[in-house]
Design a protein around this motif. Structure first.
Motif, PDB file in Angstrom:
ATOM      1  N   LYS A  69      -8.506   0.017   1.437  1.00  0.00           N
ATOM      2  CA  LYS A  69      -8.441  -1.403   1.078  1.00  0.00           C
ATOM      3  C   LYS A  69      -9.060  -2.275   2.176  1.00  0.00           C
ATOM      4  O   LYS A  69      -9.773  -3.228   1.885  1.00  0.00           O
ATOM      5  CB  LYS A  69      -6.980  -1.818   0.835  1.00  0.00           C
ATOM      6  CG  LYS A  69      -6.448  -1.300  -0.509  1.00  0.00           C
ATOM      7  CD  LYS A  69      -5.131  -1.974  -0.867  1.00  0.00           C
ATOM      8  CE  LYS A  69      -4.796  -1.860  -2.338  1.00  0.00           C
ATOM      9  NZ  LYS A  69      -4.275  -0.537  -2.743  1.00  0.00           N
ATOM     10  N   LEU A  70      -8.790  -1.914   3.433  1.00  0.00           N
ATOM     11  CA  LEU A  70      -9.350  -2.706   4.537  1.00  0.00           C
ATOM     12  C   LEU A  70     -10.864  -2.578   4.570  1.00  0.00           C
ATOM     13  O   LEU A  70     -11.578  -3.533   4.880  1.00  0.00           O
ATOM     14  CB  LEU A  70      -8.735  -2.279   5.878  1.00  0.00           C
ATOM     15  CG  LEU A  70      -7.245  -2.603   6.048  1.00  0.00           C
ATOM     16  CD1 LEU A  70      -6.724  -2.062   7.378  1.00  0.00           C
ATOM     17  CD2 LEU A  70      -6.979  -4.106   5.961  1.00  0.00           C
ATOM     18  N   VAL A 102       0.853  -1.192   0.000  1.00  0.00           N
ATOM     19  CA  VAL A 102       0.000   0.000   0.000  1.00  0.00           C
ATOM     20  C   VAL A 102       0.890   1.244   0.000  1.00  0.00           C
ATOM     21  O   VAL A 102       2.054   1.192   0.403  1.00  0.00           O
ATOM     22  CB  VAL A 102      -0.969   0.025   1.205  1.00  0.00           C
ATOM     23  CG1 VAL A 102      -1.906  -1.151   1.142  1.00  0.00           C
ATOM     24  CG2 VAL A 102      -0.217   0.043   2.521  1.00  0.00           C
ATOM     25  N   LEU A 127      -4.412   2.204   2.626  1.00  0.00           N
ATOM     26  CA  LEU A 127      -4.582   1.031   3.487  1.00  0.00           C
ATOM     27  C   LEU A 127      -6.002   0.967   4.049  1.00  0.00           C
ATOM     28  O   LEU A 127      -6.668  -0.069   3.985  1.00  0.00           O
ATOM     29  CB  LEU A 127      -3.553   1.052   4.626  1.00  0.00           C
ATOM     30  CG  LEU A 127      -3.683  -0.068   5.669  1.00  0.00           C
ATOM     31  CD1 LEU A 127      -3.530  -1.447   5.031  1.00  0.00           C
ATOM     32  CD2 LEU A 127      -2.643   0.088   6.785  1.00  0.00           C
ATOM     33  N   VAL A 128      -6.457   2.096   4.590  1.00  0.00           N
ATOM     34  CA  VAL A 128      -7.796   2.117   5.199  1.00  0.00           C
ATOM     35  C   VAL A 128      -8.859   1.809   4.143  1.00  0.00           C
ATOM     36  O   VAL A 128      -9.790   1.029   4.395  1.00  0.00           O
ATOM     37  CB  VAL A 128      -8.061   3.474   5.895  1.00  0.00           C
ATOM     38  CG1 VAL A 128      -9.516   3.595   6.314  1.00  0.00           C
ATOM     39  CG2 VAL A 128      -7.144   3.629   7.106  1.00  0.00           C
ATOM     40  N   GLY A 146       0.072   4.261   1.439  1.00  0.00           N
ATOM     41  CA  GLY A 146      -0.037   5.141   2.597  1.00  0.00           C
ATOM     42  C   GLY A 146      -1.276   4.815   3.394  1.00  0.00           C
ATOM     43  O   GLY A 146      -1.991   3.844   3.081  1.00  0.00           O
ATOM     44  N   ALA A 147      -1.530   5.608   4.422  1.00  0.00           N
ATOM     45  CA  ALA A 147      -2.603   5.312   5.365  1.00  0.00           C
ATOM     46  C   ALA A 147      -3.972   5.293   4.684  1.00  0.00           C
ATOM     47  O   ALA A 147      -4.770   4.386   4.914  1.00  0.00           O
ATOM     48  CB  ALA A 147      -2.582   6.329   6.496  1.00  0.00           C
ATOM     49  N   ALA A 148      -4.221   6.296   3.818  1.00  0.00           N
ATOM     50  CA  ALA A 148      -5.539   6.397   3.192  1.00  0.00           C
ATOM     51  C   ALA A 148      -5.794   5.175   2.302  1.00  0.00           C
ATOM     52  O   ALA A 148      -6.886   4.592   2.322  1.00  0.00           O
ATOM     53  CB  ALA A 148      -5.627   7.686   2.371  1.00  0.00           C
ATOM     54  N   VAL A 196     -13.059  -5.634   6.667  1.00  0.00           N
ATOM     55  CA  VAL A 196     -12.527  -5.908   8.007  1.00  0.00           C
ATOM     56  C   VAL A 196     -12.456  -4.646   8.859  1.00  0.00           C
ATOM     57  O   VAL A 196     -12.070  -4.700  10.022  1.00  0.00           O
ATOM     58  CB  VAL A 196     -11.152  -6.614   7.965  1.00  0.00           C
ATOM     59  CG1 VAL A 196     -11.279  -8.003   7.391  1.00  0.00           C
ATOM     60  CG2 VAL A 196     -10.121  -5.817   7.206  1.00  0.00           C
ATOM     61  N   LEU A 197     -12.807  -3.517   8.296  1.00  0.00           N
ATOM     62  CA  LEU A 197     -12.878  -2.284   9.092  1.00  0.00           C
ATOM     63  C   LEU A 197     -14.283  -1.725   9.026  1.00  0.00           C
ATOM     64  O   LEU A 197     -14.940  -1.840   7.988  1.00  0.00           O
ATOM     65  CB  LEU A 197     -11.897  -1.229   8.574  1.00  0.00           C
ATOM     66  CG  LEU A 197     -10.471  -1.255   9.100  1.00  0.00           C
ATOM     67  CD1 LEU A 197      -9.722  -0.018   8.636  1.00  0.00           C
ATOM     68  CD2 LEU A 197     -10.414  -1.330  10.627  1.00  0.00           C
TER      69      LEU A 197
END
Lengths: 309, 248
Positions: B241-242, B232, B238-239, B234-236, B247-248
């Motif tokens: 994709k999750l 990934v 990753l979030v 970066g954070a955005a 899973v989020l």
């Protein structure tokens, strides 16, 4: 076939490991009785409410409450005469007493099964989960420990009868001195849907708490750790995920600053989704991670926190 | 006091086990073998008891092939006084190992049996408990602290949720956990000295115990491989994709 399932419970509450072990019992097939043994056997009500249970037995004594293996042996060995299978969840307590019972019954225990292939055939991981062994046991009596994370919990809706039985005697040669429980308001590591784990890269206990805890709290996750982090004193022993610690299989496992040694992977590679945050692009953890983020945790975790909103 | 320390020769813990193509087991030919890490910790603890003057005689025992002599020499280089190899060319089940060790314990009459909590090959975590049961002795498993005095052992155990302390009367079986101690490296002089220490070899069959297997291995397979993941940015990313996989 009659199966005796030894419940995992604490402070009057039934652990979900019991419901998961019940699923394994149903896969073996037969009448399942659940034994709730301890000083507080209030969890019997919850056990009786699980679907497909024939009856629940309760045995109450202080030695059972203290988890003394000798007391479990004295209780279960005579009881086993009525059963073909004794099924025990692979918790630290189950692992402690089950082999004692197996030896007394002159039975080779089948340890830590993850699948029931047939009533006498089971799959279990060996070599830190790097191989799966299918074993057949032709023994007339079976003692089997069950890896709870490998089975879905059985449903509720049952109403089995509860029957108190004699608790048996303990051994005069072992005495409980005391215990020291790790206090945590977070979900239990073995049962959590999300686990956030930290490794050696965190560098100190303060850093571990400052980085891992807020992220775990934001996600409603349990906190885990690699052996390196535990050995270095960054996290308590109880947090350790791996071959020698806990085996977890959450929906989401986030490994932060963990290289991914074989022994650690043994404890988490059955997680549904694995995220790895590590600044070393060569770290073995990336070979099992669904989502890998090559970054320093120092910048990555705060960014992740703000992206989560 | 006499201490018995069972040790096992296993695949080195750093080596990733490979399953044989015919699914009959794990490839062990030409693979580095070592003393099981938990056994090493047990030998170290026995040696420390000896250095404190609590133990006078530390006997290391192994059940295995000829090559397990090396494992016993390792134990003696750490500090065991003598060794016994019960020779056996097949891998015995924990119950059979416990029966063989019981026979040794009945001859040697140790006050304490210190052993690893599990071997990293079979991952059974059973022999110590089985041995205690067969001998009718108390047990303390997963020990992270052991104190021996006055015919008793006070043992702190690693349990789910924290630590538990038990007091057990000797003779007893104690199985050790990783955090009990840090095993020393055997020094060259001690490795040389270990070559001169007594090592007795006898066939496990001489013990007269039933070591026939009760379980049969149908096959050994590779665990399912995880499909290759993605990196990934970066954070955005990753979030997002999750969230997309739920899973989020």
């Amino acid at each position: 076939m009659a199966i005796l399932l030894v419940a995992d419970h604490e402070n009057g509450e039934l652990k979900d490991t019991t419901a998961k072990t019940l699923t394994a019992a149903k896969a073996i097939g037969g009448d399942v009785d659940i034994l709730v043994a301890g000083d507080n056997v209030d969890a019997a009500k919850a056990a009786a409410a699980l679907a497909g249970v024939r009856k629940v037995l309760t045995a109450s004594s202080p030695a059972l409450g203290q988890g003394l293996a000798e007391a479990f042996e004295a209780l279960i060995v005579p009881l086993a005469a009525n059963y073909d299978v004794v099924l025990v969840p692979s918790t630290s307590q189950g692992k402690n007493f089950a082999p004692r019972i197996a030896a007394k019954l002159d039975v080779s225990q089948v340890s830590d099964i993850v699948e029931v292939v047939a009533p006498d055939t089971f799959v279990r991981p060996i070599y830190a989960g790097n191989a799966l062994e299918t074993v057949r046991s032709a023994q007339a009596k079976q003692v089997i420990t069950v890896r709870p994370t490998a089975f879905k919990p059985a449903e509720g809706g049952g109403s089995a009868a509860i029957e108190a039985i004699d608790a048996g005697a303990g051994s005069a040669h072992s005495r409980f001195v005391g215990e020291e429980k790790v206090k945590s308001d977070r979900p239990e590591l073995g049962a959590a849907k999300i686990v956030v784990s930290g490794g050696r890269a965190l560098g100190s206990a303060e850093e571990f708490n400052a980085v891992i805890d807020p992220l775990a709290d934001k996600l409603g996750a349990a906190v885990g750790a690699s052996r390196a982090a535990v050995d270095a004193g960054y996290a308590p022993n109880d947090y350790q995920v791996g071959q020698t610690g806990k085996v977890v299989a959450p929906e989401l496992y986030i490994a932060i600053g963990i290289s991914g040694a074989i022994q650690h992977l043994a404890g988490m590679k059955d997680s549904k989704v694995i995220v790895a945050i590590n600044k070393d692009p060569e770290a073995p953890i990336f070979q099992v991670a669904d989502y890998g983020w090559v970054a320093d945790y120092k910048t990555a975790v705060p960014e992740l926190m703000s992206a989560l909103g | 006091m006499k201490v018995l320390v069972p040790v096992k020769r296993v695949i080195d813990y750093n080596i990733k086990a490979r399953v044989k193509a015919d699914q009959s087991g794990v490839e062990l030919a030409n693979v580095k073998m070592s003393i099981n890490p938990f056994c090493e910790i047990a030998v170290e603890e026995a040696t420390r008891l000896r250095e404190k003057g609590v133990a006078e005689d530390v006997l290391a025992v192994s059940i295995g092939p000829q090559q397990a002599q090396e494992t016993l020499r390792t134990a003696m280089a750490i500090g065991a006084d003598r060794a016994l190899l019960l020779q056996c060319d097949t891998d015995l089940e924990p119950l059979a190992v416990a029966k063989a060790l019981k026979a040794v314990a009945e001859t040697e009459k140790p006050d304490l049996i210190l052993m690893g909590k599990q071997a990293i090959d079979g991952d059974n975590n059973a022999v110590g408990q089985m041995l205690a049961a067969l001998l009718g002795w108390p047990q303390a498993t997963f020990a992270s602290k052991v104190e021996v005095a006055g015919g008793k052992a006070t043992v702190t155990r690693e349990v789910d949720g924290g630590l538990q302390t038990l007091e057990i009367d000797l003779p007893a079986v104690v199985t050790v956990d990783l955090r009990l101690n840090e095993p020393r490296y055997a020094s060259l002089p001690n490795i040389m000295k270990a070559k001169k220490k007594p090592l007795e070899i006898k066939p496990v069959g001489d013990l007269g115990v039933d070591v026939a297997p009760k379980l049969s291995v149908v096959k050994v397979t590779e665990p399912p491989k995880r499909s290759a993941g993605v990196k990934v940015e970066g954070a955005a990313d990753l979030v997002a994709k999750l969230k997309s996989v739920g899973v989020l």
